[in-house]
Design a protein around this motif. Structure first.
Motif, PDB file in Angstrom:
ATOM      1  N   ASN A  91       1.049  -1.084   0.174  1.00  9.49           N
ATOM      2  CA  ASN A  91      -0.496  -0.083  -0.010  1.00  9.49           C
ATOM      3  C   ASN A  91       0.911   1.395   0.217  1.00  9.49           C
ATOM      4  OD1 ASN A  91       0.292   0.785   2.287  1.00  9.49           O
ATOM      5  ND2 ASN A  91      -0.844  -0.993   3.290  1.00  9.49           N
ATOM      6  N   GLU A  92       0.275   2.406  -0.383  1.00  8.13           N
ATOM      7  CA  GLU A  92       1.121   3.571  -0.217  1.00  8.13           C
ATOM      8  C   GLU A  92       1.691   4.068   0.511  1.00  8.13           C
ATOM      9  OE1 GLU A  92       2.270   6.479  -2.360  1.00  8.13           O
ATOM     10  OE2 GLU A  92       1.006   4.909  -3.459  1.00  8.13           O
ATOM     11  N   GLU A  93       1.320   3.786   1.768  1.00  3.30           N
ATOM     12  CA  GLU A  93       1.951   4.284   3.307  1.00  3.30           C
ATOM     13  C   GLU A  93       3.288   3.140   3.598  1.00  3.30           C
ATOM     14  OE1 GLU A  93       1.243   3.930   7.811  1.00  3.30           O
ATOM     15  OE2 GLU A  93      -0.582   3.812   6.230  1.00  3.30           O
ATOM     16  N   GLU A  94       2.722   1.732   3.838  1.00  2.26           N
ATOM     17  CA  GLU A  94       4.638   0.946   3.694  1.00  2.26           C
ATOM     18  C   GLU A  94       5.334   1.580   2.490  1.00  2.26           C
ATOM     19  OE1 GLU A  94       4.948  -1.057   6.055  1.00  2.26           O
ATOM     20  OE2 GLU A  94       3.006  -0.082   7.111  1.00  2.26           O
ATOM     21  N   VAL A  95       5.203   1.674   1.100  1.00  4.92           N
ATOM     22  CA  VAL A  95       6.081   1.814   0.329  1.00  4.92           C
ATOM     23  C   VAL A  95       6.504   3.193   0.547  1.00  4.92           C
ATOM     24  CG1 VAL A  95       6.468   2.259  -2.078  1.00  4.92           C
ATOM     25  CG2 VAL A  95       4.962   0.697  -1.189  1.00  4.92           C
ATOM     26  N   GLN A  96       5.921   4.591   0.878  1.00 10.31           N
ATOM     27  CA  GLN A  96       6.595   5.244   1.090  1.00 10.31           C
ATOM     28  C   GLN A  96       7.443   5.609   2.097  1.00 10.31           C
ATOM     29  OE1 GLN A  96       6.146   7.890  -1.154  1.00 10.31           O
ATOM     30  NE2 GLN A  96       5.502   7.025  -2.284  1.00 10.31           N
ATOM     31  N   LYS A  97       6.677   4.618   3.275  1.00  8.16           N
ATOM     32  CA  LYS A  97       8.229   4.776   4.551  1.00  8.16           C
ATOM     33  C   LYS A  97       9.295   3.699   4.217  1.00  8.16           C
ATOM     34  CE  LYS A  97       7.344   1.851   7.824  1.00  8.16           C
ATOM     35  NZ  LYS A  97       6.915   1.092   9.116  1.00  8.16           N
ATOM     36  N   PHE A  98       9.269   3.026   3.691  1.00  9.06           N
ATOM     37  CA  PHE A  98       9.978   2.317   3.278  1.00  9.06           C
ATOM     38  C   PHE A  98      11.248   3.159   2.647  1.00  9.06           C
ATOM     39  CE2 PHE A  98      13.118  -0.644   0.353  1.00  9.06           C
ATOM     40  CZ  PHE A  98      12.957  -1.188   1.760  1.00  9.06           C
ATOM     41  N   GLU A  99      11.029   3.992   1.389  1.00  7.59           N
ATOM     42  CA  GLU A  99      11.537   4.641   0.335  1.00  7.59           C
ATOM     43  C   GLU A  99      12.077   5.400   0.834  1.00  7.59           C
ATOM     44  OE1 GLU A  99       9.429   4.926  -3.153  1.00  7.59           O
ATOM     45  OE2 GLU A  99       9.578   2.758  -3.479  1.00  7.59           O
ATOM     46  N   LYS A 100      10.901   6.469   2.085  1.00  8.10           N
ATOM     47  CA  LYS A 100      11.599   6.978   2.801  1.00  8.10           C
ATOM     48  C   LYS A 100      13.041   7.062   3.328  1.00  8.10           C
ATOM     49  CE  LYS A 100       9.812  11.145   5.990  1.00  8.10           C
ATOM     50  NZ  LYS A 100       9.115  11.633   6.666  1.00  8.10           N
ATOM     51  N   ARG A 101      12.881   6.403   4.295  1.00  9.81           N
ATOM     52  CA  ARG A 101      13.594   5.925   5.591  1.00  9.81           C
ATOM     53  C   ARG A 101      14.852   5.087   4.583  1.00  9.81           C
ATOM     54  NH1 ARG A 101      11.746   4.214  10.512  1.00  9.81           N
ATOM     55  NH2 ARG A 101      14.425   3.204  10.879  1.00  9.81           N
ATOM     56  N   VAL A 102      15.003   4.772   3.043  1.00  5.48           N
ATOM     57  CA  VAL A 102      16.015   4.530   2.935  1.00  5.48           C
ATOM     58  C   VAL A 102      16.912   5.220   2.276  1.00  5.48           C
ATOM     59  CG1 VAL A 102      17.325   2.953   0.761  1.00  5.48           C
ATOM     60  CG2 VAL A 102      15.305   1.722   2.177  1.00  5.48           C
ATOM     61  N   ARG A 103      16.665   6.549   2.163  1.00  3.21           N
ATOM     62  CA  ARG A 103      17.271   7.354   1.327  1.00  3.21           C
ATOM     63  C   ARG A 103      18.275   7.813   2.208  1.00  3.21           C
ATOM     64  NH1 ARG A 103      11.359   8.935  -0.862  1.00  3.21           N
ATOM     65  NH2 ARG A 103      11.780   8.366  -3.110  1.00  3.21           N
ATOM     66  N   LEU A 104      17.635   7.777   3.699  1.00  5.07           N
ATOM     67  CA  LEU A 104      18.245   8.323   5.415  1.00  5.07           C
ATOM     68  C   LEU A 104      19.857   7.127   5.713  1.00  5.07           C
ATOM     69  CD1 LEU A 104      15.152   9.749   6.749  1.00  5.07           C
ATOM     70  CD2 LEU A 104      16.490  11.178   5.784  1.00  5.07           C
ATOM     71  N   ILE A 105      19.699   6.790   4.581  1.00  4.71           N
ATOM     72  CA  ILE A 105      20.648   5.471   5.283  1.00  4.71           C
ATOM     73  C   ILE A 105      22.278   5.696   4.544  1.00  4.71           C
ATOM     74  CG2 ILE A 105      21.563   3.469   5.452  1.00  4.71           C
ATOM     75  CD1 ILE A 105      18.325   2.766   6.116  1.00  4.71           C
ATOM     76  N   ASP A 106      22.784   6.488   5.193  1.00  7.33           N
ATOM     77  CA  ASP A 106      24.190   6.635   4.208  1.00  7.33           C
ATOM     78  C   ASP A 106      24.981   5.837   3.225  1.00  7.33           C
ATOM     79  OD1 ASP A 106      23.813   9.858   5.052  1.00  7.33           O
ATOM     80  OD2 ASP A 106      24.982   9.086   6.798  1.00  7.33           O
ATOM     81  N   GLU A 107      24.867   4.553   4.189  1.00  8.60           N
ATOM     82  CA  GLU A 107      25.836   2.743   3.298  1.00  8.60           C
ATOM     83  C   GLU A 107      24.317   2.338   2.013  1.00  8.60           C
ATOM     84  OE1 GLU A 107      25.705   3.091   8.050  1.00  8.60           O
ATOM     85  OE2 GLU A 107      23.876   3.694   6.524  1.00  8.60           O
TER      86      GLU A 107
END
Length: 152
Positions: free
Chosen positions: A75-91
């Motif tokens: 669903n849109e909420e889970e996809v957006q949450k995952f993508e937003k968090r991954v963008r913040l991970i330096d590794e």
């Protein structure tokens, strides 16, 4: 974009520090038209920036990992949450949305296996909503290039 623009791009992908004079010679243009083309490619967002290629191991990031992630729900909420968090991970240097069995593929750089375990436990697992994680460690590289293939 024409063939001359592609020649310019390939030359800059090979050596982003070349002078305009050297670039103009490499693509058989005079310097002024060459510079105009480069500025136009930059203005249009075709050339998005310049960077240095760095040996990851020499920098202290000896391990390259491909991490494939499957979400529990799409669903849109889970996809957006995952993508937003991954963008913040330096590794995470790259994150691609995939077709097939897995939803995402990440290219991750870490100094060692302990750092990878910490990355999974402290960066990926807390995101939540993940059904599975599949990991492949790179133990050699046959080819790596930033130069695009010739357009047909």
């Amino acid at each position: 974009m024409d063939a001359k623009d592609r020649q310019i791009i390939r030359a800059l992908q090979r050596d982003g520090r070349m002078t305009n004079q050297d670039l103009a010679e490499a693509v058989n243009l005079s310097p002024s038209p060459c510079l105009r083309r480069v500025r136009n490619l930059e203005a249009k967002g075709v050339i998005q920036g310049y960077s240095a290629e760095v040996d990851a191991a020499a920098y202290g990031l000896a391990i390259t990992v491909f991490v494939r992630v499957k979400l529990e729900r799409h669903n849109e909420e889970e996809v957006q949450k995952f993508e937003k968090r991954v963008r913040l991970i330096d590794e995470v240097l790259e994150c691609h949305v995939m077709t097939g069995a897995m939803d995402y593929q990440l290219r991750v750089l870490v100094p060692d296996l302990e750092a990878y375990e910490n990355f999974i436990r402290n960066q990926i697992h807390p995101i939540g909503g993940i059904a599975s994680i599949d990991t492949s460690f790179v133990y050699g590289t046959v080819k790596r290039t930033a130069v695009f293939p010739l357009a047909h």
